[in-house]
Design a protein around this motif. Structure first.
Motif: not given
Length: 238
Positions: A91-92, A94-96, A98-99, A120, A124
């Motif tokens: 999860g971490k 995947e969030s990174e 997107r960022a 996902l 991106c």
């Protein structure tokens, strides 16, 4: 500049520069180079040059770990997502993604083709798709892996993102099959051959084999690596 500062090399080898230029400009490519010839640079450098994250399809967890370890040691923002990670770690990451934190993400074909991961990626900016060990897609390849067939979805879902298929082992039928299965009909082909100058095969008649082996180890190949193949016969107790 990237070649020198990140990898420590002064010049490209073989078709590396041509492949990189082609992919950076948005083109697809089929890359056939012997192991050790530098296939990885053909997608790693474009992933660092193009906006977004490069997605690398890799069939084995160990290969992912080795590649990512080498990249991060050189200061490249790379990671892998596979079954060795916990749910929170995934999860971490995947969030990174997107960022826009990473230059390269390594993932297995089974995960990449899941709808959740494709969704996902749609959130991106994707720099490129690199399909490593691409012979796995072919029924003529020596390590056929049916999950690779589903990777044609990348062309359908992300038509503007360049794709590379890379392998060290692909004869003409295998190359045709790779291009057909992955919708790479317009890809540029870079075929560097199969020769590996750092490897030599020698066959000799057996004659006092223990002396031969001792000579091979001590006199001819001191401080070098090698493999000795020999025939064996099962021994029966009488």
């Amino acid at each position: 500049k990237i070649l020198k500062e990140t990898y420590g090399y002064d010049a490209f080898r073989g078709d590396q520069a041509s492949v990189i230029d082609h992919v950076v400009s948005g083109g697809d490519a089929l890359v056939i180079m012997p192991t050790g010839a530098g296939k990885s640079l053909c997608y790693q450098i474009p992933a660092m040059m193009r906006p977004g994250v490069g997605i690398v399809v890799s069939p084995l967890i160990a290969l992912m770990a080795d590649q990512v370890a080498a990249l991060t040691a050189n200061g490249v923002k790379a990671a892998f997502i596979n079954s060795t990670l916990s749910t929170s770690e995934v999860g971490k990451l995947e969030s990174e993604m997107r960022a826009g934190v990473y230059d390269l993400i390594y993932v297995a074909p089974e995960r990449l083709c899941k709808e959740s991961f494709l969704s996902l990626l749609s959130q991106c900016t994707v720099a490129l798709f690199a399909i490593d060990e691409a012979h796995c897609v072919s029924q003529w390849g020596h390590d056929f892996r049916p999950e690779y067939r589903a990777l044609s979805v990348l062309h359908e879902r992300f038509p503007g993102v360049p794709r590379l298929a890379l392998t060290a082992t692909a004869d003409s039928p295998t190359r045709r099959d790779i291009c057909e299965r992955l919708d790479l009909s317009e890809a540029e082909h870079y075929v560097g051959g199969f020769d590996r100058p750092n490897i030599r095969y020698t066959v000799v008649h057996k004659n006092k084999e223990f002396i031969q082996l001792k000579d091979w180890l001590e006199d001819r190949h001191m401080h070098e690596s090698g493999i000795v193949y020999c025939m064996s016969r099962a021994k029966r107790e009488r």
